[in-house]
Design a protein around this motif. Sequence first.
Motif, PDB file in Angstrom:
ATOM      1  N   ALA A   1     -29.422 -32.337 -37.754  1.00  0.00           N
ATOM      2  CA  ALA A   1     -29.132 -33.689 -37.249  1.00  0.00           C
ATOM      3  C   ALA A   1     -27.765 -34.155 -37.727  1.00  0.00           C
ATOM      4  O   ALA A   1     -27.349 -33.858 -38.847  1.00  0.00           O
ATOM      5  N   VAL A   2     -27.079 -34.851 -36.843  1.00  0.00           N
ATOM      6  CA  VAL A   2     -25.806 -35.478 -37.206  1.00  0.00           C
ATOM      7  C   VAL A   2     -26.003 -36.975 -37.074  1.00  0.00           C
ATOM      8  O   VAL A   2     -26.385 -37.457 -36.007  1.00  0.00           O
ATOM      9  N   VAL A   3     -25.825 -37.686 -38.167  1.00  0.00           N
ATOM     10  CA  VAL A   3     -25.976 -39.136 -38.113  1.00  0.00           C
ATOM     11  C   VAL A   3     -24.694 -39.813 -38.587  1.00  0.00           C
ATOM     12  O   VAL A   3     -23.850 -39.185 -39.236  1.00  0.00           O
ATOM     13  N   GLY A   4     -24.594 -41.066 -38.265  1.00  0.00           N
ATOM     14  CA  GLY A   4     -23.397 -41.822 -38.641  1.00  0.00           C
ATOM     15  C   GLY A   4     -23.282 -43.045 -37.768  1.00  0.00           C
ATOM     16  O   GLY A   4     -23.941 -43.136 -36.730  1.00  0.00           O
ATOM     17  N   GLY A   5     -22.444 -43.963 -38.175  1.00  0.00           N
ATOM     18  CA  GLY A   5     -22.272 -45.206 -37.406  1.00  0.00           C
ATOM     19  C   GLY A   5     -21.418 -44.962 -36.176  1.00  0.00           C
ATOM     20  O   GLY A   5     -20.994 -43.834 -35.903  1.00  0.00           O
ATOM     21  N   ASP A   6     -21.171 -46.054 -35.456  1.00  0.00           N
ATOM     22  CA  ASP A   6     -20.309 -45.958 -34.278  1.00  0.00           C
ATOM     23  C   ASP A   6     -18.908 -45.528 -34.712  1.00  0.00           C
ATOM     24  O   ASP A   6     -18.375 -46.059 -35.692  1.00  0.00           O
ATOM     25  N   GLY A   7     -18.334 -44.590 -33.998  1.00  0.00           N
ATOM     26  CA  GLY A   7     -16.978 -44.135 -34.310  1.00  0.00           C
ATOM     27  C   GLY A   7     -16.927 -43.182 -35.492  1.00  0.00           C
ATOM     28  O   GLY A   7     -15.835 -42.871 -35.981  1.00  0.00           O
ATOM     29  N   ALA A   8     -18.080 -42.706 -35.943  1.00  0.00           N
ATOM     30  CA  ALA A   8     -18.090 -41.795 -37.101  1.00  0.00           C
ATOM     31  C   ALA A   8     -17.607 -40.399 -36.713  1.00  0.00           C
ATOM     32  O   ALA A   8     -17.184 -39.633 -37.575  1.00  0.00           O
ATOM     33  N   GLY A   9     -17.704 -40.062 -35.421  1.00  0.00           N
ATOM     34  CA  GLY A   9     -17.263 -38.737 -34.962  1.00  0.00           C
ATOM     35  C   GLY A   9     -18.410 -37.854 -34.501  1.00  0.00           C
ATOM     36  O   GLY A   9     -18.206 -36.657 -34.249  1.00  0.00           O
ATOM     37  N   LYS A  10     -19.601 -38.442 -34.357  1.00  0.00           N
ATOM     38  CA  LYS A  10     -20.776 -37.646 -33.959  1.00  0.00           C
ATOM     39  C   LYS A  10     -20.564 -36.987 -32.595  1.00  0.00           C
ATOM     40  O   LYS A  10     -20.736 -35.777 -32.452  1.00  0.00           O
ATOM     41  N   SER A  11     -20.205 -37.812 -31.616  1.00  0.00           N
ATOM     42  CA  SER A  11     -20.072 -37.266 -30.250  1.00  0.00           C
ATOM     43  C   SER A  11     -18.952 -36.237 -30.188  1.00  0.00           C
ATOM     44  O   SER A  11     -19.059 -35.230 -29.479  1.00  0.00           O
ATOM     45  N   THR A  12     -17.865 -36.490 -30.918  1.00  0.00           N
ATOM     46  CA  THR A  12     -16.759 -35.517 -30.906  1.00  0.00           C
ATOM     47  C   THR A  12     -17.236 -34.182 -31.464  1.00  0.00           C
ATOM     48  O   THR A  12     -16.966 -33.120 -30.895  1.00  0.00           O
ATOM     49  N   LEU A  13     -17.991 -34.229 -32.583  1.00  0.00           N
ATOM     50  CA  LEU A  13     -18.500 -32.990 -33.174  1.00  0.00           C
ATOM     51  C   LEU A  13     -19.417 -32.264 -32.178  1.00  0.00           C
ATOM     52  O   LEU A  13     -19.320 -31.042 -32.002  1.00  0.00           O
ATOM     53  N   LEU A  14     -20.266 -33.032 -31.511  1.00  0.00           N
ATOM     54  CA  LEU A  14     -21.181 -32.398 -30.557  1.00  0.00           C
ATOM     55  C   LEU A  14     -20.432 -31.839 -29.344  1.00  0.00           C
ATOM     56  O   LEU A  14     -20.799 -30.794 -28.812  1.00  0.00           O
ATOM     57  N   ARG A  15     -19.376 -32.542 -28.951  1.00  0.00           N
ATOM     58  CA  ARG A  15     -18.587 -32.043 -27.814  1.00  0.00           C
ATOM     59  C   ARG A  15     -17.808 -30.783 -28.210  1.00  0.00           C
ATOM     60  O   ARG A  15     -17.587 -29.903 -27.386  1.00  0.00           O
ATOM     61  N   VAL A  16     -17.429 -30.698 -29.471  1.00  0.00           N
ATOM     62  CA  VAL A  16     -16.824 -29.446 -29.957  1.00  0.00           C
ATOM     63  C   VAL A  16     -17.865 -28.337 -29.871  1.00  0.00           C
ATOM     64  O   VAL A  16     -17.594 -27.233 -29.396  1.00  0.00           O
ATOM     65  N   MET A  17     -19.086 -28.665 -30.289  1.00  0.00           N
ATOM     66  CA  MET A  17     -20.155 -27.663 -30.285  1.00  0.00           C
ATOM     67  C   MET A  17     -20.613 -27.312 -28.864  1.00  0.00           C
ATOM     68  O   MET A  17     -21.298 -26.323 -28.658  1.00  0.00           O
ATOM     69  N   ALA A  18     -20.251 -28.166 -27.903  1.00  0.00           N
ATOM     70  CA  ALA A  18     -20.570 -27.837 -26.505  1.00  0.00           C
ATOM     71  C   ALA A  18     -19.390 -27.123 -25.843  1.00  0.00           C
ATOM     72  O   ALA A  18     -19.458 -26.776 -24.673  1.00  0.00           O
ATOM     73  N   GLY A  19     -18.310 -26.942 -26.600  1.00  0.00           N
ATOM     74  CA  GLY A  19     -17.141 -26.259 -26.053  1.00  0.00           C
ATOM     75  C   GLY A  19     -16.283 -27.148 -25.184  1.00  0.00           C
ATOM     76  O   GLY A  19     -15.445 -26.663 -24.436  1.00  0.00           O
ATOM     77  N   LEU A  20     -16.485 -28.458 -25.272  1.00  0.00           N
ATOM     78  CA  LEU A  20     -15.734 -29.372 -24.408  1.00  0.00           C
ATOM     79  C   LEU A  20     -14.464 -29.890 -25.067  1.00  0.00           C
ATOM     80  O   LEU A  20     -13.554 -30.358 -24.389  1.00  0.00           O
ATOM     81  N   VAL A  21     -14.434 -29.860 -26.402  1.00  0.00           N
ATOM     82  CA  VAL A  21     -13.251 -30.334 -27.119  1.00  0.00           C
ATOM     83  C   VAL A  21     -12.764 -29.187 -28.008  1.00  0.00           C
ATOM     84  O   VAL A  21     -13.533 -28.686 -28.837  1.00  0.00           O
ATOM     85  N   PRO A  22     -11.522 -28.757 -27.798  1.00  0.00           N
ATOM     86  CA  PRO A  22     -11.024 -27.678 -28.642  1.00  0.00           C
ATOM     87  C   PRO A  22     -10.685 -28.199 -30.042  1.00  0.00           C
ATOM     88  O   PRO A  22     -10.234 -29.332 -30.178  1.00  0.00           O
ATOM     89  N   PRO A  23     -10.916 -27.399 -31.075  1.00  0.00           N
ATOM     90  CA  PRO A  23     -10.589 -27.878 -32.429  1.00  0.00           C
ATOM     91  C   PRO A  23      -9.079 -27.877 -32.635  1.00  0.00           C
ATOM     92  O   PRO A  23      -8.384 -27.023 -32.102  1.00  0.00           O
ATOM     93  N   SER A  24      -8.594 -28.847 -33.391  1.00  0.00           N
ATOM     94  CA  SER A  24      -7.175 -28.835 -33.753  1.00  0.00           C
ATOM     95  C   SER A  24      -6.961 -27.837 -34.884  1.00  0.00           C
ATOM     96  O   SER A  24      -5.894 -27.246 -35.021  1.00  0.00           O
ATOM     97  N   ARG A  25      -7.990 -27.684 -35.714  1.00  0.00           N
ATOM     98  CA  ARG A  25      -7.918 -26.709 -36.815  1.00  0.00           C
ATOM     99  C   ARG A  25      -9.342 -26.302 -37.147  1.00  0.00           C
ATOM    100  O   ARG A  25     -10.290 -27.061 -36.923  1.00  0.00           O
TER     101      ARG A  25
END
Lengths: 267, 348
Positions: free
Chosen positions: A32-56
């Motif tokens: 589970a990934v938890v956190g408040g609004d703007g914590a980065g949850k969706s970005t992390l999940l989108r990385v894990m879905a291959g939708l956002v490439p990592p900067s590093r």
Amino acid sequence: MTWGVAGLAVWFGARCALEGIDLEVPEGQITAVVGGDGAGKSTLLRVMAGLVPPSRGAVRLPDRRQLGYLPTRAGGFGDLTVEENLEFVASAARLHRSTPRVDELLQRTGLASFRRRLARDLSGGMRQKLGVSLALLPSPRLLVLDEPTTGIDPVSRSDLWRLIAAAAAQGTAVLASSAYLDEAERAAWVLVLHEGRTLVAGPPAEVTGTLPGAVVEVDAPADPARAWRRGSRWREWRPEGDPAAVAPGLEDVVIVASLAAGAEGAG
Amino acid sequence: MQAMIRKEFRQLRRDRRTLALMIVVPLLLLVVFGYVARFDVKEIPTAVVGVQAEAVAALLPETFDVRIVDRAGSRATAEDLLRRSRAIIGVVAEPPLTILVDGSEMFAAQSALRRTGSALPFGEPQVEILFNPDLSTAAIMVPALIGMVLTAVGTVITSLGVVRERQEGTLEQLAVMPLRPRDVIVGKIAPYFLVGVIDMAVITAAGLLLFDVPFRGSWLVFIAGAVLFLLAVLGMGVLISTLSQTQGEAIQLAIMTMLPQVMLSGMIFPLTSMPWGVRWISYLLPLTYFIQIVRGVFLKATPIDALGIPFLALALLAAVVLSLAILRFRRDLAPSGRRAAEAPGAAA
């Protein structure tokens, strides 16, 4: 097989969305990934879905055919019926349109009697069940669910978690974000994000042991900046410890961790 | 009330597209009506053929912009030049002096007719209006309206279809599914293309039957032009969808692209009456070329070899717009670096 990220950083222009994130998502478990609004949850999940490439950093993902993803807000294609949604995803996954898996998922989600209803006419809970079913249909090795239970009633939430737990029990690696800390306690591993960084990570039972200082229950907090409501009483964080400490829950740990991070940032 | 007004102004200031629509459209209308909206044609492309071609050409008033002088040419030569849109007026400089007028260029034709009487220094010529002898407005407008309807359907409906996926969050779902970007793009455009083709067939049939518009040319040429035009407008629809986050934004952008097409394509105002400062915009619009093709085919039976420039321009525009649209849509579906995100050995 374990999927995940190591040393992940994601920048959108000059804005850092994630920094220094390590996460393993093993098969057969819920992470589970938890956190408040703007914590980065969706970005992390989108990385894990291959939708956002990592900067590093490194990202370990299965092939797209082995990945199921439920974006936030999405619950299937609104202008298609429940059955047509499932048939479309089955065709895209090169499964037979009338694969027994469609019926199996319709039965397990309770959507069988709504199979000819348009997705847009489903209730919020049913639509989320459809979304999770679509992600589950190709029997993925990694299932990424972005806030699957946000905004739906407690019964539907419970149904959805049963569905997700069943997928994990069958060997799927599940990564789910949630705004509800009680849901995170169902996971084998919890990652708490705060402003794009890891606040706390570990199994829920161990995470509660990482709390610095003590949490006490009081009627009137001595320091309102370190207190939060719990039922009719208050809980208050005492960094220096307190003999009257109560056993903290995951929610307490997350609140304390964010207070501590805020104090560090201010310092 | 003050609070409400302040709130609206703040929202408006941040809604740049609405702001652009509010400022650009009135400006565009002003420019169009100020410079473009002229029905009188000052220069009429003219061809003079026949044994006395040079002498007659020298005597024609300035309005007749003599571009071709052919002493060996005959009436058939002049008709062919008009059919190929190389001239709007054909003067057969043989007794009896005959002036052929291309009726498919209505405003130019009317302007020419006004000047063929007393203004000419050599007696009363025989005047014949070809292709649209009654100067029927329907014959001119219906073929052009086919283009306008297809523009509306192709651009607006396609853009809304794609944006809806984005708004509902299903575009991300498509991006993650085991579909190749080209499967998604072609799968998305193909139904709209088919609907566009059916739409075109229906409105063409309705135009021919209801308004008695003649169809004199080749169906194949018409279909080839319509397919290229449909591809261009569908491409614009997809391009608009990649630039819009919501259906409202897509409609705003579609209106902004449609308005100049209606005003500047030659559908209403003749291109020859537009100053070059504005006319160049016309040559960037697919509807301009489709109207040239469709009016030529419907009214004049223009052969395909005489429509080379509109076909080439339409093909080029379709290729450019579709390529841009596909590239941008592809970027939405397969973010760059996706492969880099997969750890070595992780992908099956």
